[in-house]
Design a protein around this motif. Structure first.
Motif, PDB file in Angstrom:
ATOM      1  N   ASP A  42       8.130  12.610 -19.816  1.00  0.00           N
ATOM      2  CA  ASP A  42       8.541  12.801 -18.431  1.00  0.00           C
ATOM      3  C   ASP A  42       8.744  14.247 -18.337  1.00  0.00           C
ATOM      4  O   ASP A  42       8.594  14.796 -17.050  1.00  0.00           O
ATOM      5  CB  ASP A  42      10.111  12.235 -18.223  1.00  0.00           C
ATOM      6  CG  ASP A  42      10.088  10.662 -18.188  1.00  0.00           C
ATOM      7  OD1 ASP A  42       9.272   9.898 -17.504  1.00  0.00           O
ATOM      8  OD2 ASP A  42      10.711   9.983 -19.050  1.00  0.00           O
ATOM      9  N   ALA A  43       9.029  15.042 -19.503  1.00  0.00           N
ATOM     10  CA  ALA A  43       9.492  16.461 -19.316  1.00  0.00           C
ATOM     11  C   ALA A  43       9.213  17.016 -20.636  1.00  0.00           C
ATOM     12  O   ALA A  43       9.312  16.566 -21.689  1.00  0.00           O
ATOM     13  CB  ALA A  43      10.882  16.736 -18.854  1.00  0.00           C
ATOM     14  N   TYR A  71       2.218  20.860 -19.794  1.00  0.00           N
ATOM     15  CA  TYR A  71       2.407  20.560 -18.348  1.00  0.00           C
ATOM     16  C   TYR A  71       0.899  20.576 -17.641  1.00  0.00           C
ATOM     17  O   TYR A  71       0.384  19.329 -17.130  1.00  0.00           O
ATOM     18  CB  TYR A  71       3.202  21.543 -17.413  1.00  0.00           C
ATOM     19  CG  TYR A  71       3.278  21.293 -16.042  1.00  0.00           C
ATOM     20  CD1 TYR A  71       4.243  20.411 -15.410  1.00  0.00           C
ATOM     21  CD2 TYR A  71       2.368  22.125 -15.126  1.00  0.00           C
ATOM     22  CE1 TYR A  71       4.204  20.407 -13.859  1.00  0.00           C
ATOM     23  CE2 TYR A  71       2.394  21.734 -13.885  1.00  0.00           C
ATOM     24  CZ  TYR A  71       3.398  20.887 -13.311  1.00  0.00           C
ATOM     25  OH  TYR A  71       3.311  20.785 -11.883  1.00  0.00           O
ATOM     26  N   ALA A  76       3.297  16.279 -19.368  1.00  0.00           N
ATOM     27  CA  ALA A  76       4.775  15.877 -18.390  1.00  0.00           C
ATOM     28  C   ALA A  76       4.413  16.457 -17.147  1.00  0.00           C
ATOM     29  O   ALA A  76       3.759  17.353 -16.921  1.00  0.00           O
ATOM     30  CB  ALA A  76       5.559  16.571 -19.471  1.00  0.00           C
ATOM     31  N   ASN A  77       5.440  15.870 -16.412  1.00  0.00           N
ATOM     32  CA  ASN A  77       5.390  16.207 -14.773  1.00  0.00           C
ATOM     33  C   ASN A  77       6.455  17.301 -14.558  1.00  0.00           C
ATOM     34  O   ASN A  77       6.344  17.944 -13.622  1.00  0.00           O
ATOM     35  CB  ASN A  77       5.490  15.173 -14.103  1.00  0.00           C
ATOM     36  CG  ASN A  77       4.662  13.965 -14.169  1.00  0.00           C
ATOM     37  OD1 ASN A  77       3.352  14.608 -14.142  1.00  0.00           O
ATOM     38  ND2 ASN A  77       4.793  12.800 -14.190  1.00  0.00           N
ATOM     39  N   LYS A  78       7.406  17.601 -15.787  1.00  0.00           N
ATOM     40  CA  LYS A  78       8.339  18.700 -15.405  1.00  0.00           C
ATOM     41  C   LYS A  78       8.465  19.551 -16.851  1.00  0.00           C
ATOM     42  O   LYS A  78       8.247  19.002 -17.810  1.00  0.00           O
ATOM     43  CB  LYS A  78       9.570  17.959 -15.089  1.00  0.00           C
ATOM     44  CG  LYS A  78       9.620  16.903 -14.068  1.00  0.00           C
ATOM     45  CD  LYS A  78       9.664  17.781 -12.580  1.00  0.00           C
ATOM     46  CE  LYS A  78       9.895  16.769 -11.491  1.00  0.00           C
ATOM     47  NZ  LYS A  78       9.683  17.528 -10.213  1.00  0.00           N
ATOM     48  N   ILE A  80      11.651  21.765 -18.628  1.00  0.00           N
ATOM     49  CA  ILE A  80      12.883  22.152 -18.568  1.00  0.00           C
ATOM     50  C   ILE A  80      12.927  23.250 -19.391  1.00  0.00           C
ATOM     51  O   ILE A  80      12.701  23.337 -20.533  1.00  0.00           O
ATOM     52  CB  ILE A  80      13.847  20.994 -19.210  1.00  0.00           C
ATOM     53  CG1 ILE A  80      13.650  19.565 -18.492  1.00  0.00           C
ATOM     54  CG2 ILE A  80      15.253  21.677 -19.218  1.00  0.00           C
ATOM     55  CD1 ILE A  80      14.270  18.497 -19.241  1.00  0.00           C
ATOM     56  N   ASP A 110       8.689  21.429  -9.998  1.00  0.00           N
ATOM     57  CA  ASP A 110       8.745  21.011 -11.177  1.00  0.00           C
ATOM     58  C   ASP A 110       9.310  21.583 -12.385  1.00  0.00           C
ATOM     59  O   ASP A 110       8.947  21.438 -13.556  1.00  0.00           O
ATOM     60  CB  ASP A 110       7.082  20.833 -11.734  1.00  0.00           C
ATOM     61  CG  ASP A 110       6.440  19.678 -10.790  1.00  0.00           C
ATOM     62  OD1 ASP A 110       7.124  18.947 -10.387  1.00  0.00           O
ATOM     63  OD2 ASP A 110       5.319  19.857 -10.450  1.00  0.00           O
ATOM     64  N   ASN A 134      18.314  12.982 -14.262  1.00  0.00           N
ATOM     65  CA  ASN A 134      16.946  13.094 -13.687  1.00  0.00           C
ATOM     66  C   ASN A 134      16.338  11.615 -13.743  1.00  0.00           C
ATOM     67  O   ASN A 134      15.088  11.301 -13.448  1.00  0.00           O
ATOM     68  CB  ASN A 134      15.967  14.205 -13.888  1.00  0.00           C
ATOM     69  CG  ASN A 134      16.269  15.444 -13.070  1.00  0.00           C
ATOM     70  OD1 ASN A 134      15.917  15.410 -11.950  1.00  0.00           O
ATOM     71  ND2 ASN A 134      17.144  16.308 -13.599  1.00  0.00           N
ATOM     72  N   PHE A 136      15.094  10.746 -16.580  1.00  0.00           N
ATOM     73  CA  PHE A 136      13.971  10.891 -17.460  1.00  0.00           C
ATOM     74  C   PHE A 136      14.206  10.031 -18.965  1.00  0.00           C
ATOM     75  O   PHE A 136      15.364   9.827 -19.186  1.00  0.00           O
ATOM     76  CB  PHE A 136      13.602  12.290 -17.914  1.00  0.00           C
ATOM     77  CG  PHE A 136      13.357  13.201 -16.850  1.00  0.00           C
ATOM     78  CD1 PHE A 136      12.749  12.861 -15.784  1.00  0.00           C
ATOM     79  CD2 PHE A 136      13.874  14.427 -17.041  1.00  0.00           C
ATOM     80  CE1 PHE A 136      12.575  13.685 -14.805  1.00  0.00           C
ATOM     81  CE2 PHE A 136      13.387  15.359 -15.997  1.00  0.00           C
ATOM     82  CZ  PHE A 136      12.825  15.045 -14.743  1.00  0.00           C
ATOM     83  N   VAL A 139      10.979  12.949 -23.651  1.00  0.00           N
ATOM     84  CA  VAL A 139      10.847  14.215 -23.631  1.00  0.00           C
ATOM     85  C   VAL A 139       9.873  14.659 -24.770  1.00  0.00           C
ATOM     86  O   VAL A 139       9.898  14.168 -25.891  1.00  0.00           O
ATOM     87  CB  VAL A 139      12.079  15.078 -23.494  1.00  0.00           C
ATOM     88  CG1 VAL A 139      12.838  14.634 -22.296  1.00  0.00           C
ATOM     89  CG2 VAL A 139      12.838  14.827 -24.446  1.00  0.00           C
TER      90      VAL A 139
END
Length: 199
Positions: A42-43, A71, A76-78, A80, A110, A134, A136, A139
């Motif tokens: 997810d991230a 990315y 992953a779409n996000k 951090i 994003d 969020n 998620f 990760v």
């Protein structure tokens, strides 16, 4: 006299055990840095590092670039970014990283940042809050190869479903630069393990 000899032998045995364990930890940290678990998640969590005013240090830049690569290649779409504002700094590490990502065509929607952390454990702690807020579930954690084992241990302690994806390149190339960083990681890894035991 006999007691002194026994104590001396016991001390020698303890020192040998301690040195052997340090060697084992150092070896495991080095080998762990070769593990790459880059999976669909997810991230991406990019762990903070030093900045030079409004620019990332070479070490931090390698982490940011790898997070951007993951990315852009659909892992992953996000993203951090972690890292707070150091003493006498104008910007936080994560904000500098975000600006770098924006300059490299990553949409602002994003990018997520936390600006409170000062150390690796806090990087993970505040990143975990973002993950939870969020919803998620999975990760990827990005850092330098020699930093990954400690970071992943902390991620496990904070119950993150995390996968290690160390930077394929690092600024710690020569023995002169690598050994101090490696030694520091052994020290901090052992210190963290001891801290968790004593809690």
């Amino acid at each position: 006299m006999k007691v002194k000899k026994i104590l001396k032998k016991a001390l020698i045995v303890i020192m040998i055990i301690a040195l052997s364990y340090n060697f084992y930890v150092a070896r495991s940290i080095y080998l762990y840095g070769n593990i790459s678990e880059c999976v669909k998640a997810d991230a991406v969590i990019v762990l903070g590092a030093a900045i030079w005013d409004d620019k990332p240090s070479p070490v931090f830049e390698e982490r940011i670039k790898h997070g951007i690569w993951l990315y852009k290649n659909g892992y992953a779409n996000k993203i951090i970014f972690t890292g707070g504002k150091g003493k006498n700094k104008r910007y936080s590490e994560s904000r500098v990283a975000m600006n770098y990502a924006l300059e490299n065509q990553i949409p602002k929607k994003d990018i997520l940042i936390e600006e409170k952390s000062k150390i690796t454990e806090e990087n993970i702690f505040y990143a975990e809050q973002i993950v939870e807020n969020n919803d998620f579930s999975k990760v990827i954690i990005v850092s330098d190869p020699l930093h990954m084992k400690r970071a992943m241990l902390m991620a496990k302690d904070y119950e993150l479903e995390a996968y290690a994806c160390p930077t394929p390149t690092t600024k710690y190339k020569s023995l002169r630069s690598k050994i101090p960083f490696w030694s520091r990681e052994v020290f901090y890894y052992l210190g963290y393990r001891m801290y968790k035991i004593l809690l």
